[in-house]
Enzyme design. Sequence first.
Site, PDB file in Angstrom:
ATOM      1  N   HIS A  37       0.831  -1.206   0.000  1.00 15.47           N
ATOM      2  CA  HIS A  37       0.000   0.000   0.000  1.00 15.47           C
ATOM      3  C   HIS A  37       0.868   1.260   0.000  1.00 15.47           C
ATOM      4  CE1 HIS A  37      -2.954  -2.827   2.074  1.00 15.47           C
ATOM      5  NE2 HIS A  37      -3.631  -2.400   1.028  1.00 15.47           N
ATOM      6  N   GLY A 149      -3.080  -1.942  -6.922  1.00 12.63           N
ATOM      7  CA  GLY A 149      -2.052  -2.976  -7.013  1.00 12.63           C
ATOM      8  C   GLY A 149      -2.404  -4.062  -8.012  1.00 12.63           C
ATOM      9  N   SER A 187      -0.157  -8.894   1.358  1.00 10.27           N
ATOM     10  CA  SER A 187      -1.612  -8.849   1.438  1.00 10.27           C
ATOM     11  C   SER A 187      -2.025  -8.657   2.885  1.00 10.27           C
ATOM     12  CB  SER A 187      -2.216 -10.159   0.907  1.00 10.27           C
ATOM     13  OG  SER A 187      -3.605 -10.233   1.202  1.00 10.27           O
ATOM     14  N   ARG A 189      -4.490  -9.961   4.199  1.00 14.26           N
ATOM     15  CA  ARG A 189      -4.951 -11.258   4.696  1.00 14.26           C
ATOM     16  C   ARG A 189      -3.814 -12.106   5.262  1.00 14.26           C
ATOM     17  NH1 ARG A 189     -10.246 -12.228   2.793  1.00 14.26           N
ATOM     18  NH2 ARG A 189     -10.890 -10.696   1.244  1.00 14.26           N
TER      19      ARG A 189
END
EC number: 6.3.2.1
Length: 287
Positions: A37, A149, A187, A189
């Site tokens: 990010h 992304g 990620s 996650r």
Amino acid sequence: MIIFKYADQLARYIQQQKSAGKQIGFVPTMGALHSGHIALIDQSKKATAVTVCSIFVNPTQFNNPNDYQLYPKTIEPDIVKLEAAGCHALFLPAIAEMYPQGTSNLEQYDLGYLETLLEGKYRPGHFQGVCQVMNRLLTMVLPHKLFMGQKDYQQCMVVSRLLQLMKSPAELIACPTLREADGLAMSSRNMRLSPENRQKATTIYKCLTLIKQESNQGTTWPVVKEKATKMLTDAGFSIDYVELADAHTLQPATATMATIYQGPRVALVAAFLGDVRLIDNMLLNEA
């Protein structure tokens, strides 16, 4: 960095910046920020004068309510990271700000075949939710450039379609996937993986690397797919898909021999480790 919770306040800020002749870059996120990010923030700062980031965990794009409840929420560390990166403004809306009429009976978008394959097939309704929130965010921010992304490869294509439907002048810039040192795609996650599964998760990158090497050497797709599938299942993954697609359309690009199919291709994988679903992709025709 200025934090806005209401769209009207954000709109006034954006208008002030545009009146001063400044271009607006926008990085939409669901928080749980990582270096990937921040790389998008950096790209926006290089290309535009003002960078706006949003953090909003959008309920309408989760076809699994449990997945929505478990999505990592780390707002205070996120703010620290954005400030350190030099982000100019953060939009931090509540659900009621984004969906004042609630989340039932929302508008639908004509996404064509993109909704029928890969992520569209395995997560019905997901891309409608992506479009519902992105339409609202883009209308609120009105950016010149939008940074996303490439890890979410199909989502980038969906948002590109949305920009066409909205007749938005915003330019979508898809930025390369950032990876950990062992190849795992960054990620949010990943935070939910146990230490053991975090080690196993690198198999996805190894699988994509295998597909790239074998396919570029001309190995037939059924053979490559069988090897890749076995690699993932042996590591404990439950697979949604392992596919080879046209990089521009996402239509299957599985000609018998690689030499028959000359267009750019992308390998895509989605698979579960426990209850954590991971996705990744890799362009094949690059050196």
